[in-house]
Design a protein around this motif. Structure first.
Motif, PDB file in Angstrom:
ATOM      1  N   TYR A   1     -18.563   0.372   4.258  1.00 18.07           N
ATOM      2  CA  TYR A   1     -17.387  -0.427   3.939  1.00 18.07           C
ATOM      3  C   TYR A   1     -17.490  -0.997   2.526  1.00 18.07           C
ATOM      4  N   ARG A   2     -18.648  -1.507   2.167  1.00 14.87           N
ATOM      5  CA  ARG A   2     -18.837  -2.097   0.833  1.00 14.87           C
ATOM      6  C   ARG A   2     -18.616  -1.055  -0.269  1.00 14.87           C
ATOM      7  N   VAL A   3     -19.170   0.133  -0.081  1.00 17.80           N
ATOM      8  CA  VAL A   3     -18.987   1.208  -1.064  1.00 17.80           C
ATOM      9  C   VAL A   3     -17.519   1.613  -1.114  1.00 17.80           C
ATOM     10  N   ALA A   4     -16.894   1.795   0.041  1.00 18.17           N
ATOM     11  CA  ALA A   4     -15.484   2.201   0.086  1.00 18.17           C
ATOM     12  C   ALA A   4     -14.587   1.150  -0.558  1.00 18.17           C
ATOM     13  N   ALA A   5     -14.871  -0.128  -0.313  1.00 15.19           N
ATOM     14  CA  ALA A   5     -14.059  -1.201  -0.894  1.00 15.19           C
ATOM     15  C   ALA A   5     -14.200  -1.227  -2.407  1.00 15.19           C
TER      16      ALA A   5
ATOM     17  N   LEU B   1     -24.885   0.441   9.106  1.00 19.09           N
ATOM     18  CA  LEU B   1     -24.360   1.502   8.244  1.00 19.09           C
ATOM     19  C   LEU B   1     -22.885   1.288   7.949  1.00 19.09           C
ATOM     20  N   GLY B   2     -22.123   0.883   8.959  1.00 17.33           N
ATOM     21  CA  GLY B   2     -20.693   0.643   8.757  1.00 17.33           C
ATOM     22  C   GLY B   2     -20.432  -0.404   7.688  1.00 17.33           C
TER      23      GLY B   2
END
Length: 138
Positions: A14-18, A9-10
């Motif tokens: 992370y991919r979405v946040a980046a 999940l992390g």
């Protein structure tokens, strides 16, 4: 989409946040000469005025030294203010100025447009559900 349940999940978050951060910086912040940490600091102060440097650093997951630099840069632009001294303790509470609040209001539609661009592959209903799930977990 196969195997998504095996990805941590992390990593997915992370991919979405980046992707979101990159889009927000390029379309909303760069034209206004703001950095993402400055935007995040302003957003945090809009929700909780009077936060100390240490509190802001914890909330933004940066070092107190890095947050102090962010606050000083925002002060230099008259977007944030802090008193020169306080009656007790050493913590100088930061607040957004009128100019800071106005800039944040100008940024809101630009940030929402960046979010829409990043989430364009999702339907409107899926975007609402995604937000609901993130709010429920966070």
């Amino acid at each position: 989409m196969e195997g998504l349940e095996e990805r941590p999940l992390g990593y997915l978050l992370y991919r979405v946040a980046a992707a979101l951060r990159s889009e927000v910086v390029a379309t909303a912040l760069d034209p206004l000469e703001l950095t993402f940490p400055q935007y995040l600091c302003m957003r945090l102060l809009s929700q909780s005025p009077g936060r100390s440097n240490a509190q802001l650093a914890r909330d933004a997951t940066v070092s107190p030294q890095a947050m102090n630099k962010v606050i000083r840069e925002l002060q230099d632009r008259a977007l944030v203010t802090r008193p020169t001294s306080v009656p007790t303790g050493r913590s100088l509470p930061a607040t957004l100025t009128r100019e800071g609040l106005a800039l944040l209001e100008r940024l809101d539609p630009l940030v929402l447009a960046a979010e829409s661009h990043v989430l364009a592959k999702l339907s409107a209903e899926d975007r609402r559900e995604f937000r609901r799930l993130l709010a429920a977990v966070g």
